[in-house]
Design a protein around this motif. Structure first.
Motif, PDB file in Angstrom:
ATOM      1  N   THR A 180     -11.784 -52.664 -42.676  1.00  0.00           N
ATOM      2  CA  THR A 180     -11.052 -53.381 -41.624  1.00  0.00           C
ATOM      3  C   THR A 180     -12.042 -54.153 -40.742  1.00  0.00           C
ATOM      4  N   PHE A 181     -11.867 -55.488 -40.683  1.00  0.00           N
ATOM      5  CA  PHE A 181     -12.747 -56.361 -39.893  1.00  0.00           C
ATOM      6  C   PHE A 181     -14.214 -56.016 -40.200  1.00  0.00           C
ATOM      7  N   ASN A 182     -14.485 -56.082 -41.468  1.00  0.00           N
ATOM      8  CA  ASN A 182     -15.783 -55.678 -42.022  1.00  0.00           C
ATOM      9  C   ASN A 182     -16.980 -56.287 -41.277  1.00  0.00           C
ATOM     10  N   PRO A 190      -6.320 -55.869 -47.808  1.00  0.00           N
ATOM     11  CA  PRO A 190      -4.870 -55.723 -47.683  1.00  0.00           C
ATOM     12  C   PRO A 190      -4.364 -54.369 -48.201  1.00  0.00           C
ATOM     13  N   LEU A 191      -3.114 -54.067 -47.836  1.00  0.00           N
ATOM     14  CA  LEU A 191      -2.541 -52.752 -48.152  1.00  0.00           C
ATOM     15  C   LEU A 191      -2.576 -52.434 -49.648  1.00  0.00           C
ATOM     16  N   LEU A 197      -7.431 -48.763 -54.451  1.00  0.00           N
ATOM     17  CA  LEU A 197      -8.738 -48.107 -54.295  1.00  0.00           C
ATOM     18  C   LEU A 197      -8.571 -46.590 -54.187  1.00  0.00           C
ATOM     19  N   LEU A 198      -7.566 -46.178 -53.376  1.00  0.00           N
ATOM     20  CA  LEU A 198      -7.332 -44.740 -53.206  1.00  0.00           C
ATOM     21  C   LEU A 198      -6.943 -44.099 -54.526  1.00  0.00           C
ATOM     22  N   ASP A 199      -6.130 -44.825 -55.301  1.00  0.00           N
ATOM     23  CA  ASP A 199      -5.675 -44.300 -56.582  1.00  0.00           C
ATOM     24  C   ASP A 199      -6.879 -44.107 -57.525  1.00  0.00           C
ATOM     25  N   LEU A 200      -7.730 -45.119 -57.596  1.00  0.00           N
ATOM     26  CA  LEU A 200      -8.918 -45.045 -58.461  1.00  0.00           C
ATOM     27  C   LEU A 200      -9.821 -43.879 -58.029  1.00  0.00           C
ATOM     28  N   PRO A 225      -2.763 -49.837 -42.456  1.00  0.00           N
ATOM     29  CA  PRO A 225      -3.203 -48.479 -42.101  1.00  0.00           C
ATOM     30  C   PRO A 225      -4.603 -48.182 -42.637  1.00  0.00           C
ATOM     31  N   THR A 226      -5.266 -47.257 -41.993  1.00  0.00           N
ATOM     32  CA  THR A 226      -6.596 -46.844 -42.479  1.00  0.00           C
ATOM     33  C   THR A 226      -6.442 -46.202 -43.858  1.00  0.00           C
TER      34      THR A 226
END
Ligand SMILES: Cc1ncc(COP(=O)(O)O)c(C=O)c1O
Length: 401
Positions: A180-182, A190-191, A197-200, A225-226
């Motif tokens: 977020t706002f790297n 994006p969501l 990413l979470l799934d992987l 969301p985070t």
């Protein structure tokens, strides 16, 4: 006679480490866009003074805060922070899942030490926060760079890096990302990509260190969301800081993670309570509602600075130079065309008295020479315009011989 502090008196690693860039105040003739320091004019000094006075009148609270205490953190700050995080994430903060640190700069090495042995690999989003590059190096962790694209971390590249390491019989200990706002690029994942990413990572059992320093400072729309809020597997370790929303000098940050992680992180924290007095003051400031309204002020102000820098860049940059358009946070990432003479540009920037962070500081492997990170947090809009003007002249000198 003075003692001879020869190089062999020091840890071998000292000789491999360069001095870190320091965010020190620069003289007024210089326009510094180099560091993500907040503008001191935006520090909530009056609110903190009132909170400190209130806190010092309340005996049980200050007697705890001023004593050596529980390394988990000051109870007033922990309670207020848990309330904020529950509201932000829309899920309860489990007991034992939070610890206060001395800024997120302390959280980074604590988490890295808890997760990785020296010599073990991690996946590192690049470009990234320069402090992270250094902490990974200090802890002798091998950084496997994974690129960003215009939507954040490239999930396909994460999968490919995991496959490559697995073919060598190796497993990374964690993935580090600033979704977020790297810092330094300014972009937000994006969501859908967060979910992918979470799934992987869940399929590979790969812990994610989510560095979330800028979330509260959104301008155009609230960010997704985070990763921590979306995580159903206890894999995400979220780091946060009060540096950007209160002041860096309070030296307060936190780790929010599965209690099993927090327990291990605590083992590396040799001090007692972290910044107990500052914690009590900031906790009291939060309790009064002061922090929530201060964040509103910061959002409006930094949005104005972002706008000022973007319009100045549009006016001042020569053809071929590109830059990001952040929707929050502190940074714009500038890309120079391949033919740019970067040494000449650096020399001209010195003459023009304008400073930006060289892109090479944001990579673990020397890449980034054709990038500059511009922070719009420290300078007011008119100085940002002046900085862009000086930078434009310096870049033009390095494009036309
Ligand atoms: C992404 C990121 N993480 C961590 C930090 C360190 O912040 P702190 O001041 O809490 O040590 C920064 C500061 O610039 C940052 O940009």
């Amino acid at each position: 006679m003075s003692f001879a502090w020869t190089p062999d008196r020091f840890n071998r690693r000292v000789q491999q480490i360069s001095q870190p860039p320091r965010a020190l105040p620069s003289p007024p003739e210089i326009v510094s866009l180099a560091f993500g320091s907040p503008d001191p004019r935006l520090f909530p000094a009056a609110g903190l003074a009132e909170a400190a006075a209130t806190a010092l009148r309340d005996f049980p609270a200050y007697s705890v805060a001023l004593q050596y205490g529980n390394p988990i953190g000051n109870p007033v700050l922990l309670g207020e922070l848990a309330k904020k995080l529950e509201k932000d994430e829309g899920r309860p903060v489990e007991p034992g899942s939070l610890t206060i640190t001395s800024g997120s700069s302390q959280a980074l090495p604590l988490v890295f030490q808890a997760l990785a042995d020296p010599g073990s690999p991690c996946l590192l989003e690049t470009p990234t926060f320069l402090g992270t590059v250094r902490h990974i190096r200090f802890n002798q962790i091998e950084a496997v760079a994974v690129p960003l694209d215009d939507q954040g971390l490239d999930v396909g590249a994460v999968g490919a890096a995991l496959d490559t390491l697995s073919a060598q019989g190796r497993r990374p200990r964690f993935l580090y990302t600033i979704p977020t706002f790297n810092n330094p690029v300014g972009m937000t994942m994006p969501l859908e990509r967060r979910l992918a990413l979470l799934d992987l990572c869940a399929r590979h059992g790969l812990p994610i260190v989510e560095d979330d320093a800028y979330r509260d400072l959104w301008f155009d729309a609230e960010p997704p969301p985070t990763l921590h809020a979306l995580d159903r597997h206890g894999l995400v370790i979220r780091l946060g800081t009060f540096s950007k929303i209160v002041a860096p000098g309070v030296r307060l940050g936190f780790v929010l993670a599965d209690p099993a992680v927090i327990e291990r992180v605590q083992m590396f924290k040799a001090e007692g309570v972290t910044n107990g007095f500052a914690s009590l003051v900031v906790g009291t400031f939060m309790k009064s509602g002061g922090l929530a309204s201060h964040i509103e002020v910061l959002r409006r102000d930094y949005q104005g600075r972002r706008d000022a820098l973007l319009s100045a860049l549009a006016r001042e940059m020569p053809d071929g130079v590109t830059w990001t358009r952040p929707t929050g946070g502190f940074f714009v990432w500038l890309t120079l065309p391949p033919q740019a003479d970067v040494a000449r540009i650096a020399a001209r920037m010195k003459e023009e008295q304008v400073v930006a962070l060289p892109g090479t500081e944001c990579y673990p492997d020397g890449r980034g020479s054709h990038h500059l990170r511009l922070a719009f947090s420290l300078q007011p809009p008119e100085r940002l315009a002046e900085g862009a003007c000086r930078l434009g002249r310096a870049i033009r000198a390095g494009l036309h011989k």
